[in-house]
Design an enzyme around this catalytic site. Structure first.
Site, mmCIF file in Angstrom:
data_model
loop_
_atom_site.group_PDB
_atom_site.id
_atom_site.type_symbol
_atom_site.label_atom_id
_atom_site.label_comp_id
_atom_site.label_asym_id
_atom_site.label_seq_id
_atom_site.Cartn_x
_atom_site.Cartn_y
_atom_site.Cartn_z
ATOM 1 N N ASP A 45 4.421 -6.581 8.274
ATOM 2 C CA ASP A 45 3.974 -5.635 7.249
ATOM 3 C C ASP A 45 5.191 -5.204 6.440
ATOM 4 O OD1 ASP A 45 2.484 -3.713 5.843
ATOM 5 O OD2 ASP A 45 1.274 -3.261 7.620
ATOM 6 N N ASP A 56 2.204 -3.725 1.510
ATOM 7 C CA ASP A 56 1.692 -2.373 1.378
ATOM 8 C C ASP A 56 1.682 -1.923 -0.085
ATOM 9 O OD1 ASP A 56 0.912 0.122 2.881
ATOM 10 O OD2 ASP A 56 2.666 0.898 1.831
ATOM 11 N N GLU A 116 -2.206 -5.482 -0.225
ATOM 12 C CA GLU A 116 -3.017 -4.268 -0.254
ATOM 13 C C GLU A 116 -3.034 -3.817 -1.705
ATOM 14 O OE1 GLU A 116 -3.340 0.172 1.770
ATOM 15 O OE2 GLU A 116 -1.382 -0.610 1.203
ATOM 16 N N HIS A 168 -6.081 0.511 9.738
ATOM 17 C CA HIS A 168 -5.423 1.710 10.251
ATOM 18 C C HIS A 168 -5.583 2.922 9.341
ATOM 19 C CE1 HIS A 168 -2.710 -0.311 7.523
ATOM 20 N NE2 HIS A 168 -2.033 0.811 7.365
ATOM 21 N N ASP A 169 -6.179 2.737 8.164
ATOM 22 C CA ASP A 169 -6.378 3.841 7.221
ATOM 23 C C ASP A 169 -7.846 4.199 7.020
ATOM 24 O OD1 ASP A 169 -3.648 4.100 6.643
ATOM 25 O OD2 ASP A 169 -3.741 2.592 5.050
#
Length: 554
Positions: free
Chosen positions: A114, A210, A275, A337-338
């Site tokens: 990531d 990200d 993302e 995870h969000d």
């Protein structure tokens, strides 16, 4: 659940095989802090992941995406990086990271890191130097202004924050301790691409990127236009009464996607998954226009707010096929995870979870599964008063009743709880007296050990579907056609590759369905009551089947 073990992989030459590995893989996301604790300090770590690689290999996913474990103050649990080429001590060492890469490859799997390229931690040495004065060598490595303009951060409120040392304001797209890098400075861009090369040279197979669509901001710092929207959506970023025209999805970010891809190609075919958000036309720009010469994949987060109906998924599949035709590939993802765990939207119904997994793993896509989804791990409910998540600390005033009504996850701690391995202390995640987050209270009934012993469990369903996915090339890289004239509530599609057809039939209603249908062989059925008759199919409530149509003469 019935699984036909007699199915064999396709043999011989595959004349239509043309997809790169990253367009036919299946991704499993690991949040390392919560996966497995090898040293009993209550925090998951890299050695913990290594110890569970055999489980992941047996589960069937070929690619592991590991959320950040680089050096960080952990104010946002790794998404605030203070050193891109060192490892946070709670997770391990560089030796552990290199061992993880090697062990993943030894099992013929891929590993994706990531990479947070938009911003650093405010504790990164680069930012400390940048804020120290207006004349230092890194003074222009971040975005500074004498006076703020009207730009709002992603989380609401001004994204400008005052630094007394140089008497100016710095810009942070997300939270105040995550200052944005200035990619209009060639030195910054070169340095960050060299970070990418550093890890590719170590053997990493690619990166999840990200908030990649925030990397470039308007060169002239023009004010964003007014909007009458309060909350942003996946298709429209306007929110908090502002249209972020000059802070997100700028043309320079689309071009940088191609630069990033070219950097990865220096090391051969590597995965890059962004993302990014916006309408589907915007998402395509990050992939490339006519050819896939940008990022290899992007997430399309709109599907995370899915409705569990055949009509919803029929429309979704049609949209994915329209917007991501060959040479592009869609990604099917229902949690991370969000966001809420997918079982949350299914109100804990494991029958629905099995049907959703069957769709996710057989549609034309790269499926991406968040850790714990394979056993139906659910959201916990924590008080915001004890929240570790900085977003929950910011939005402490939003009542749970309101957040539930609008589908908003205020406290991300609730979807990051420790992996539930068994029914022992701390769900087998750690022998520590206290884990970094409490284990979900349902761990005695929802865990890997228990579901491994149940042939009809969600876990064993996913194992079986993944086995068929590996055996049937049509499910990895075949075309997809929706089937028409099926009963209300039933969704069906055919995957075609070379001279092979694999058909997936899914009943999204509780009532059983029976309808005329000819097939050659049943590969898998979710329920013992699902049945392929001589010239008909019977699907139990929330039942599903994978069948073949025999050889098709092309």
């Amino acid at each position: 659940m019935y699984y036909n073990n007699a199915v064999q992989p396709l043999q011989g030459k595959d004349p239509m095989t043309s997809l790169p590995w990253y367009h036919k893989t299946a991704i499993y996301q690991i949040y390392p802090r919560s996966f497995y604790d090898s040293n009993d300090d209550g925090i998951g770590d890299l050695q913990g992941i290594i110890q569970k690689l055999n489980y992941l290999h047996e589960l069937g996913f070929e690619t592991l995406w590991i959320s950040p474990f680089f050096s960080s103050p952990q104010a946002d649990f790794g998404y605030d990086i203070s050193d891109y080429t060192d490892i946070a001590p709670e997770y391990g060492t560089m030796t552990d990271a290199l061992q993880l890469i090697d062990e993943v490859h030894r099992r013929e799997m891929k590993i994706v890191f990531d990479m947070v390229m938009n911003h650093t931690s405010d504790q990164h040495p680069w930012f400390k130097e940048s804020r120290s004065s207006r004349g230092n060598p890194k003074a222009d490595w971040y975005l500074w202004r004498d006076k703020p303009n009207n730009w709002m951060s992603v989380t609401g409120g001004s994204g400008w924050h005052y630094a007394e040392e140089r008497g100016q304001y710095y810009w942070a797209s997300f939270l105040p301790f995550q200052p944005d890098l200035n990619y209009r400075n060639p030195e910054v861009k070169q340095t960050m691409l060299d970070v990418v090369r550093f890890w590719l040279d170590k053997g990493v197979d690619g990166f999840r990127l990200d908030i990649f669509n925030y990397i470039y901001k308007d060169r002239e710092f023009r004010n964003n236009p007014l909007s009458f929207k309060l909350f942003p959506s996946e298709d429209d970023f306007s929110g908090f009464f502002q249209n972020p025209k000059y802070t997100v999805n700028l043309p320079e970010s689309f071009e940088f996607a191609k630069e990033f891809r070219n950097t990865c190609e220096e090391f051969g075919g590597r995965l890059s998954i962004g993302e990014v958000s916006g309408g589907k036309n915007i998402l395509r720009k990050f992939l490339g226009d006519e050819t896939n010469n940008g990022l290899t994949l992007v997430f399309d987060f709109k599907m995370m707010n899915f409705k569990f109906t055949a009509d919803y998924f029929r429309v979704l599949i049609r949209e994915m096929e329209t917007h991501y035709p060959k040479p592009f590939m869609p990604v099917y993802v229902f949690s991370n995870h969000d966001r809420h765990r997918s079982i949350y939207w299914l109100k804990g119904d494991m029958r629905k979870a099995k049907l959703l997994a069957l769709l996710q793993l057989t549609a034309r896509s790269v499926p991406c599964l968040y850790y714990g989804e394979e056993i139906g791990m659910n959201n916990s409910e924590f008080s915001v008063a004890t929240a570790l998540d900085p977003l929950a600390q910011k939005f402490w005033f939003i009542p749970r009743s309101l957040s539930k009504r609008i589908g908003m996850l205020v406290n991300r701690d609730e979807v990051r709880t420790p992996m539930q391995w068994d029914g022992t202390k701390n769900a087998g995640f750690s022998a520590a007296q206290r884990t970094w987050l409490p284990v979900h209270e349902n761990f005695a009934s929802i865990n890997v050990e228990r579901q491994s012993k149940d042939s009809g469990s969600l876990l064993n369903t996913i194992r079986a579907v993944m086995k068929i996915r590996k055996q049937e090339q049509a499910l990895q890289e075949g075309s997809l056609e929706l089937l028409e004239n099926l009963p209300q509530g039933v969704l069906g599609y055919v995957r075609k590759f070379d001279n092979r057809q694999v058909i997936v039939l899914l009943n999204f209603e509780e009532q059983e369905k029976e309808f005329p249908f000819e097939c050659y062989e049943c590969l898998l059925k979710l329920s013992a009551s699902d049945e392929a008759k001589e010239k008909a199919i019977r699907l139990d409530g929330f039942g599903g089947m994978v069948v073949t149509a025999g050889v098709v003469r092309l």
